[in-house]
Design a protein around this motif. Sequence first.
Motif: not given
Lengths: 243, 243, 243, 243
Positions: C90-92, C217-218, C232-238, D61, D81, D210, D215
């Motif tokens: 699902g990541a872009i 990234y916004t 609101v959930v941001p991108q998951l991260l390492d 993501k 973010l 951001h 933002d």
Amino acid sequence: MRALHELEKKMMKVRNHLSGKLLFGKAGDIRDALCFHALTSRAGLSTARQNFVATGSYSDKIVAPYSVYKGKAALSVSPILPTFTKLDSGAIKVDRRGVMLLKFFPAVGERKYDWEKRQLFALSATEVGSMISLGPKDSCEFFHDPSMQSSNAGQVRKSLSIKPHADGTGYFVSLSVVNNILKTNDRVTVPVTSAEFAVMRTAFSFALPHIMGWDRYTNQLPASIVENRSKVVPQLLDSEWDK
Amino acid sequence: MRALHELEKKMMKVRNHLSGKLLFGKAGDIRDALCFHALTSRAGLSTARQNFVATGSYSDKIVAPYSVYKGKAALSVSPILPTFTKLDSGAIKVDRRGVMLLKFFPAVGERKYDWEKRQLFALSATEVGSMISLGPKDSCEFFHDPSMQSSNAGQVRKSLSIKPHADGTGYFVSLSVVNNILKTNDRVTVPVTSAEFAVMRTAFSFALPHIMGWDRYTNQLPASIVENRSKVVPQLLDSEWDK
Amino acid sequence: MRALHELEKKMMKVRNHLSGKLLFGKAGDIRDALCFHALTSRAGLSTARQNFVATGSYSDKIVAPYSVYKGKAALSVSPILPTFTKLDSGAIKVDRRGVMLLKFFPAVGERKYDWEKRQLFALSATEVGSMISLGPKDSCEFFHDPSMQSSNAGQVRKSLSIKPHADGTGYFVSLSVVNNILKTNDRVTVPVTSAEFAVMRTAFSFALPHIMGWDRYTNQLPASIVENRSKVVPQLLDSEWDK
Amino acid sequence: MRALHELEKKMMKVRNHLSGKLLFGKAGDIRDALCFHALTSRAGLSTARQNFVATGSYSDKIVAPYSVYKGKAALSVSPILPTFTKLDSGAIKVDRRGVMLLKFFPAVGERKYDWEKRQLFALSATEVGSMISLGPKDSCEFFHDPSMQSSNAGQVRKSLSIKPHADGTGYFVSLSVVNNILKTNDRVTVPVTSAEFAVMRTAFSFALPHIMGWDRYTNQLPASIVENRSKVVPQLLDSEWDK
């Protein structure tokens, strides 16, 4: 459909009728911020109660201040956007100008700050312009009179000063509030490192067009809107040649 | 559905056919703004009436100028976005270039300015580039002929000059309009402090990509659009290698 | 619903496998653009045909170049956005990197330029970084091999050089194309004033995060989306600590 | 309607309780990044597992790092973010601060880098402020303790240093990780050219508002929302005069 809420709230009203006191030269011309090289400026700001109808919910409120916590006090900054009014012509006009709001909190213990004793100072667009163009050796000072144009004019005086560290590694940001009615005289100072000031400079530069309302001047319409128009029409304009 | 409105309106038309007069060297090559270090530029701009069909409402119009009010005159600046045309191919093309519009108002009393006697000057993207890169000791001057390429060419001449204060604390911004038809010769000057110029520099830098139409080049599609595409396709391109 | 179009189109493919030839010092470490102070860089870029399915219409294509027209040639610049792929997760993900595309057109008469003889040069993000940080006395040069990693590698060599005017009032931007297959050797030079370069610097700085894909990234989600989420959930991260 | 996914994932938690050790002067006041001119800073960051409910899909993501590949190691940077929480009042508050994530990969062959041996370092907003304001001769260093405020505090120490090339053509970016539990001591260095650093400076400056969540302070509402409101109401504010 949402219910309308009638709110009564003290609102800051930044007036553009600035009462700059001339410091030197060019009398009558410069009535605005003269901050660059250790100069001072005066801006009169008045207080006003203002009723308004909130047609949106509170979800508009964003809480994302940039804060620096130091030994004697903390400083927290965040932008306040302008309000807009829709004119009969359909145009959207800035109503109340946006500002950059600085909040100072005195320390009352190890990493504890007194929310109740906070002091506020709202920078206008031009004052933000002064701050973001400060060189490492420059200082500036702004004067506000919260009661300007009321019967209490001159009774409360706020001044914000920004002075460089001797070794160029940052600035001292001080807020002084002299209240002749309450017979109080408060002063709070927060040292800000170069790195923290760089964050403020970058974030203030980002926010400046937003507090001016200029981010409304944009071509970034959603694609769906664009496609429904054979020709995208910008704001009508008084042309350079219209007279 | 919205009704279409047919509007007839004087519109500024910025032509790209610049008639730069060479000041020194590099003849034939530099026909554009040469502003940096006390040089001057000439840009020919023509006037045109233009009919167009507004498929949107007036809600597009934003009124959020940045204004400085001084003793003898006021200066108000705001961006004018470009217009776009949708080509048969579906591409969106800039039609009329955007500009940064400067309006000057002479003072007619204490904090009163004469709207009727306003004078306008529209900066092109390149002229904005000159302004935002001005050093504290630099000056520049732009020349516009509103009647260029008409029978009145040369009858009206406008020039905008920006000159630094002797002490480096700001600039004098002057507009001169010589109208040989009306036999008038107007000049209005507004002193701009360093702080005010910093606001203009930051706001102009923010607005420049918008008046160029470059804010349309963006990946910031709404999430819903993104999710409906297995692969997001950018604008097709003439590649570096296509010949 | 829209029809899908299958397009076959020569597409530029910027490979990240840069074959920098070391010019001096720090061998093996610096294989990228070394442009700052009169240095040169080498970037190998390869050509590729590429089929892709356009699931959107052509309306994505924006035509808003910044152009400077000079006596012997014209230069037109515009950003090319990256393409994205949606992964199974699902990541872009950025698929093909964006570039800043420079087009040169030789003059064939008074204000007439030959579209057929245009030459293209696509700046990578790092090369854009070189350009926007050029000082008034600095120069830089980039080398591209359109046929890199094909059997024709080394047969065509393009180089873009940017050299300052002796008096600091701008730069000469030159594109040289040596084609050993066609036995041609073309060179086109466009003088760019400081004001024009300031426009490019500002517009390139604006566009750089967009060609990198960083404008994705916004946090600027539409209000309606925000309100439908309790968190609101941001991108998951390492995370920094995940090992 | 979307299904809710319960995810368990190690998440970085950047605490704002910074434990800056004073290096010189101004004791008790400066507990934050002191990076500008060859100074060092200490920031304590703690680790935490954290469960959270993702109400959105993974499409949030974005994978668009800026990477530089050198002989001994590669460096890849991308913004993370902040997360937001919706308060009972309806306000949107930053929950976990955003960061700029640096990933280092040691080389294991010609253009091959070992993903398994990557080392991470997450820059706070203030540390990003240090980086983007570094002069060509400046250096800085940041210290992180991933186990801060846990029983393992002090057992793992990470430090990131940025030092200029002797000839001013770039910087050496080094990450050192001393792990007293595993008895390991790793150090990886990536030379970064001025052009690459210019990309980082520009992209970091773009991303800084951001990762701060600023933002979200924006007037760029979709047109449809604007038109449905007779008056657009900004976030309510504690005014400068509210006490």
